[in-house]
Design an enzyme around this catalytic site. Structure first.
Site, PDB file in Angstrom:
ATOM      1  N   ASP A 111      45.638  20.046  31.265  1.00 43.10           N
ATOM      2  CA  ASP A 111      47.080  19.887  31.078  1.00 43.10           C
ATOM      3  C   ASP A 111      47.840  21.181  31.330  1.00 43.10           C
ATOM      4  O   ASP A 111      48.978  21.337  30.895  1.00 43.10           O
ATOM      5  CB  ASP A 111      47.374  19.392  29.658  1.00 43.10           C
ATOM      6  CG  ASP A 111      46.934  20.410  28.605  1.00 43.10           C
ATOM      7  OD1 ASP A 111      46.256  21.412  28.973  1.00 43.10           O
ATOM      8  OD2 ASP A 111      47.255  20.233  27.426  1.00 43.10           O
ATOM      9  N   ARG A 171      37.759  29.387  37.789  1.00 41.23           N
ATOM     10  CA  ARG A 171      37.611  29.538  36.336  1.00 41.23           C
ATOM     11  C   ARG A 171      38.867  29.080  35.586  1.00 41.23           C
ATOM     12  O   ARG A 171      38.777  28.535  34.482  1.00 41.23           O
ATOM     13  CB  ARG A 171      37.284  31.007  36.021  1.00 41.23           C
ATOM     14  CG  ARG A 171      36.896  31.259  34.590  1.00 41.23           C
ATOM     15  CD  ARG A 171      36.290  32.633  34.419  1.00 41.23           C
ATOM     16  NE  ARG A 171      35.933  32.903  33.043  1.00 41.23           N
ATOM     17  CZ  ARG A 171      36.388  33.948  32.353  1.00 41.23           C
ATOM     18  NH1 ARG A 171      37.199  34.827  32.915  1.00 41.23           N
ATOM     19  NH2 ARG A 171      36.015  34.122  31.102  1.00 41.23           N
ATOM     20  N   SER A 174      47.610  23.909  29.967  1.00 38.06           N
ATOM     21  CA  SER A 174      47.945  24.678  28.761  1.00 38.06           C
ATOM     22  C   SER A 174      47.529  26.140  28.909  1.00 38.06           C
ATOM     23  O   SER A 174      48.114  27.030  28.285  1.00 38.06           O
ATOM     24  CB  SER A 174      47.270  24.058  27.531  1.00 38.06           C
ATOM     25  OG  SER A 174      45.891  23.887  27.775  1.00 38.06           O
ATOM     26  N   ASP A 210      25.817  37.042  41.112  1.00 40.81           N
ATOM     27  CA  ASP A 210      24.687  37.052  42.062  1.00 40.81           C
ATOM     28  C   ASP A 210      25.011  38.014  43.202  1.00 40.81           C
ATOM     29  O   ASP A 210      26.071  38.634  43.226  1.00 40.81           O
ATOM     30  CB  ASP A 210      24.330  35.625  42.535  1.00 40.81           C
ATOM     31  CG  ASP A 210      25.388  35.004  43.437  1.00 40.81           C
ATOM     32  OD1 ASP A 210      26.256  35.737  43.955  1.00 40.81           O
ATOM     33  OD2 ASP A 210      25.346  33.773  43.629  1.00 40.81           O
ATOM     34  N   HIS A 233      38.760  26.573  32.414  1.00 41.80           N
ATOM     35  CA  HIS A 233      39.283  26.950  31.092  1.00 41.80           C
ATOM     36  C   HIS A 233      40.495  26.118  30.693  1.00 41.80           C
ATOM     37  O   HIS A 233      40.795  25.985  29.516  1.00 41.80           O
ATOM     38  CB  HIS A 233      39.599  28.453  31.048  1.00 41.80           C
ATOM     39  CG  HIS A 233      38.375  29.294  30.862  1.00 41.80           C
ATOM     40  ND1 HIS A 233      38.347  30.449  30.127  1.00 41.80           N
ATOM     41  CD2 HIS A 233      37.105  29.135  31.314  1.00 41.80           C
ATOM     42  CE1 HIS A 233      37.120  30.965  30.134  1.00 41.80           C
ATOM     43  NE2 HIS A 233      36.353  30.187  30.862  1.00 41.80           N
ATOM     44  N   ASP A 234      41.180  25.556  31.680  1.00 41.34           N
ATOM     45  CA  ASP A 234      42.261  24.631  31.340  1.00 41.34           C
ATOM     46  C   ASP A 234      41.663  23.335  30.780  1.00 41.34           C
ATOM     47  O   ASP A 234      42.011  22.890  29.689  1.00 41.34           O
ATOM     48  CB  ASP A 234      43.106  24.318  32.592  1.00 41.34           C
ATOM     49  CG  ASP A 234      44.215  23.326  32.277  1.00 41.34           C
ATOM     50  OD1 ASP A 234      44.729  23.370  31.136  1.00 41.34           O
ATOM     51  OD2 ASP A 234      44.566  22.510  33.141  1.00 41.34           O
ATOM     52  N   VAL A 277      39.876  23.091  27.188  1.00 43.95           N
ATOM     53  CA  VAL A 277      40.676  23.276  25.975  1.00 43.95           C
ATOM     54  C   VAL A 277      41.802  22.238  25.989  1.00 43.95           C
ATOM     55  O   VAL A 277      42.744  22.357  26.761  1.00 43.95           O
ATOM     56  CB  VAL A 277      41.251  24.709  25.903  1.00 43.95           C
ATOM     57  CG1 VAL A 277      41.994  24.918  24.589  1.00 43.95           C
ATOM     58  CG2 VAL A 277      40.142  25.744  26.052  1.00 43.95           C
ATOM     59  N   ASN A 321      39.877  34.360  27.250  1.00 49.76           N
ATOM     60  CA  ASN A 321      40.716  34.161  28.440  1.00 49.76           C
ATOM     61  C   ASN A 321      41.338  35.439  28.980  1.00 49.76           C
ATOM     62  O   ASN A 321      42.044  35.404  29.980  1.00 49.76           O
ATOM     63  CB  ASN A 321      41.837  33.164  28.119  1.00 49.76           C
ATOM     64  CG  ASN A 321      41.342  31.722  28.153  1.00 49.76           C
ATOM     65  OD1 ASN A 321      40.323  31.439  28.777  1.00 49.76           O
ATOM     66  ND2 ASN A 321      42.050  30.837  27.489  1.00 49.76           N
ATOM     67  N   HIS A 358      29.111  30.002  38.670  1.00 49.63           N
ATOM     68  CA  HIS A 358      28.839  31.440  38.600  1.00 49.63           C
ATOM     69  C   HIS A 358      28.215  31.969  39.888  1.00 49.63           C
ATOM     70  O   HIS A 358      27.815  33.126  39.945  1.00 49.63           O
ATOM     71  CB  HIS A 358      27.952  31.756  37.384  1.00 49.63           C
ATOM     72  CG  HIS A 358      28.691  31.624  36.085  1.00 49.63           C
ATOM     73  ND1 HIS A 358      28.086  31.752  34.850  1.00 49.63           N
ATOM     74  CD2 HIS A 358      30.000  31.379  35.818  1.00 49.63           C
ATOM     75  CE1 HIS A 358      28.986  31.584  33.895  1.00 49.63           C
ATOM     76  NE2 HIS A 358      30.151  31.345  34.456  1.00 49.63           N
TER      77      HIS A 358
HETATM   78  C1  HEM Z   1      28.064  27.010  31.025  1.00 51.86           C
HETATM   79  C2  HEM Z   1      28.821  27.687  30.210  1.00 51.86           C
HETATM   80  C3  HEM Z   1      29.640  28.870  30.661  1.00 51.86           C
HETATM   81  C4  HEM Z   1      29.712  30.069  30.045  1.00 51.86           C
HETATM   82  C5  HEM Z   1      28.992  30.464  28.758  1.00 51.86           C
HETATM   83  C6  HEM Z   1      30.588  30.891  30.826  1.00 51.86           C
HETATM   84  C7  HEM Z   1      30.934  32.184  30.518  1.00 51.86           C
HETATM   85  C8  HEM Z   1      31.555  33.049  31.375  1.00 51.86           C
HETATM   86  C9  HEM Z   1      31.792  34.423  31.107  1.00 51.86           C
HETATM   87  C10 HEM Z   1      31.422  35.163  29.813  1.00 51.86           C
HETATM   88  C11 HEM Z   1      32.366  34.967  32.217  1.00 51.86           C
HETATM   89  C12 HEM Z   1      32.750  36.419  32.436  1.00 51.86           C
HETATM   90  C13 HEM Z   1      34.023  36.755  31.728  1.00 51.86           C
HETATM   91  C14 HEM Z   1      34.268  38.238  31.829  1.00 51.86           C
HETATM   92  O1  HEM Z   1      33.434  39.002  31.355  1.00 51.86           O
HETATM   93  O2  HEM Z   1      35.317  38.619  32.365  1.00 51.86           O
HETATM   94  C15 HEM Z   1      32.516  33.914  33.176  1.00 51.86           C
HETATM   95  C16 HEM Z   1      33.055  34.076  34.427  1.00 51.86           C
HETATM   96  C17 HEM Z   1      33.213  33.052  35.323  1.00 51.86           C
HETATM   97  N1  HEM Z   1      33.002  31.719  35.077  1.00 51.86           N
HETATM   98 FE1  HEM Z   1      32.003  30.943  33.515  1.00 51.86          FE
HETATM   99  N2  HEM Z   1      31.024  30.189  31.904  1.00 51.86           N
HETATM  100  C18 HEM Z   1      30.472  28.937  31.845  1.00 51.86           C
HETATM  101  C19 HEM Z   1      30.705  27.904  32.725  1.00 51.86           C
HETATM  102  C20 HEM Z   1      31.505  27.982  33.832  1.00 51.86           C
HETATM  103  C21 HEM Z   1      31.914  26.862  34.634  1.00 51.86           C
HETATM  104  C22 HEM Z   1      31.592  25.407  34.314  1.00 51.86           C
HETATM  105  C23 HEM Z   1      32.644  27.360  35.669  1.00 51.86           C
HETATM  106  C24 HEM Z   1      33.302  26.625  36.796  1.00 51.86           C
HETATM  107  C25 HEM Z   1      32.895  25.486  37.278  1.00 51.86           C
HETATM  108  C26 HEM Z   1      32.694  28.792  35.510  1.00 51.86           C
HETATM  109  C27 HEM Z   1      33.290  29.657  36.375  1.00 51.86           C
HETATM  110  C28 HEM Z   1      33.321  31.036  36.204  1.00 51.86           C
HETATM  111  C29 HEM Z   1      33.734  31.950  37.240  1.00 51.86           C
HETATM  112  C30 HEM Z   1      34.121  31.578  38.669  1.00 51.86           C
HETATM  113  C31 HEM Z   1      33.677  33.227  36.683  1.00 51.86           C
HETATM  114  C32 HEM Z   1      34.031  34.540  37.375  1.00 51.86           C
HETATM  115  C33 HEM Z   1      35.491  34.836  37.154  1.00 51.86           C
HETATM  116  C34 HEM Z   1      36.006  36.057  37.860  1.00 51.86           C
HETATM  117  O3  HEM Z   1      35.290  36.695  38.632  1.00 51.86           O
HETATM  118  O4  HEM Z   1      37.177  36.366  37.617  1.00 51.86           O
HETATM  119  N3  HEM Z   1      32.021  29.118  34.370  1.00 51.86           N
HETATM  120  N4  HEM Z   1      32.035  32.753  32.638  1.00 51.86           N
END
Ligand code: HEM
Length: 322
Positions: free
Chosen positions: A76, A64, A78, A239, A68-69, A72, A96, A194
């Site tokens: 880089d 993640r 950031s 999941d 997120h890098d 935005v 973040n 996810h």
């Molecule tokens: C498609 C749009 C996306 C949305 C709306 C989104 C949103 C989110 C949100 C809301 C969380 C949980 C944050 C929290 O409650 O702490 C999350 C977690 C996560 N996201 Fe996304 N995300 C998206 C795409 C992606 C992409 C493209 C990746 C990586 C390729 C990604 C990887 C992750 C991972 C691995 C987590 C779990 C982080 C953890 O367990 O610490 N997400 N995301």
């Protein structure tokens, strides 16, 4: 005549390489550190391996961080800059706040600086670390082209529109990802990130009351109970296999067990439903599409040449201020 043919062949080859590598790739190469820091990739892999063995949930955090890098202001690093007296950095923006894995990146950077000071950028460290995290979680391996440079701007408000919100529907997700050159398949495959990790109730509680028609009732009740007792800071896994990189995320979307609205919408929308079904049925195809997506993601808006630096510490710009 022979020379003309050779030239045509060369041009075709260049086009194919550019087409595979994607826009912005000119600045990156596969052997960027071959002479200057030949063990860079091994150093990253060792630290990530140790970290993920100690805490398998960190793989999600590292993946993640890279996402997120890159979304935005480009890849880089950031997202790694700390806030200063006069500036609130990206990492302190609401979207973040739950990022994890900063200490792993610090450790990698310290080891790289000991081995080859001032050579390997923090943005490249993030790209390597995300790739290795996915690999150790059982996901696909892909070569990471390198040569990114670190930026000096990190402003919390830049995240507001750049990062996707958990309530976006498929059309909005498609549009947002398209601004970075992603197609629909890239977007759905990258959402498959996810397959790892957790979200907090704050991010999915609205879905529990407004989307009951597309939410498995058993899952809905258990999530509601978790949120009731733990409040916004309670977490739930995306999941059932949250530390394994696999196709289960897509199977759960088919069962209406998506955690965020932005997850479930991928199965509910005709624009993306077939891709979800395909990835659920064929995890190998998901892996392939995910690799493609990650390669593109790692090349968003790169800083080239004089624009950017190789930070000594990933948390501060080299001048100490900006
Ligand atoms: C498609 C749009 C996306 C949305 C709306 C989104 C949103 C989110 C949100 C809301 C969380 C949980 C944050 C929290 O409650 O702490 C999350 C977690 C996560 N996201 Fe996304 N995300 C998206 C795409 C992606 C992409 C493209 C990746 C990586 C390729 C990604 C990887 C992750 C991972 C691995 C987590 C779990 C982080 C953890 O367990 O610490 N997400 N995301």
């Amino acid at each position: 005549m022979g020379a003309a043919k050779d030239l045509v062949r060369l041009l075709i080859l260049v086009e194919v390489v550019v087409a595979i590598a994607g826009p912005g790739a000119a600045a990156l190469s596969m052997d960027y550190y071959a002479m200057t820091c030949p063990f860079a990739e091994y150093i990253v892999r060792n630290v990530v391996s140790e970290a993920v063995m100690g805490d398998p949930t960190l793989a999600a955090g590292l993946l993640r961080l890279h996402f997120h890098d890159c979304f935005v202001q480009g890849c880089d690093a950031s997202v790694l800059l700390d806030s200063t007296a006069g500036n609130t950095a990206e990492k302190d923006a609401p979207a973040n706040k739950s990022l994890r894995g900063f200490e792993v990146i610090d450790k990698i950077k310290q080891m790289l600086e000991a081995q080859c000071p001032g050579v390997v950028s923090c943005a490249d460290v993030l790209a390597f670390a995300a790739r290795d995290a996915v690999l150790f979680a059982g996901g696909p391996y892909y070569g990471v082209p390198t040569g990114r440079r670190d930026g000096s701007r990190s402003v919390f408000s830049d995240t507001f529109t750049a990062l996707p919100a958990p309530f976006l529907n498929a059309s909005s997700l498609i549009s947002l990802f398209a601004t970075h050159g992603f197609n629909v398949q890239d977007m759905v495959a990258l959402s498959g990130g996810h397959t790892l990790g957790v979200a907090h109730c704050a991010a999915f509680k609205t879905r529990l009351t407004t989307e009951t028609a597309t939410l498995d009732s058993g899952l809905g009740s258990s999530l509601a109970a978790a949120c009731k007792s733990g409040g916004d800071s309670a977490t739930a896994t995306f999941d059932r296999t949250s530390t394994a990189f696999d196709g289960v995320y897509f199977k759960e979307l088919q069962q209406r067990r998506g955690l965020l609205s932005s997850d479930q919408t991928l199965f509910e929308s005709p624009e993306t439903k077939q891709l979800v079904n395909m990835f659920a049925m064929n995890p190998g195809y998901f892996f392939f599409a995910f690799q493609q997506g990650m390669l593109k993601m790692g090349q968003i808006d790169l800083k080239e040449g004089d624009h950017g630096e190789v930070r000594k510490s990933c948390r501060v710009v080299n001048s100490g201020r900006w």
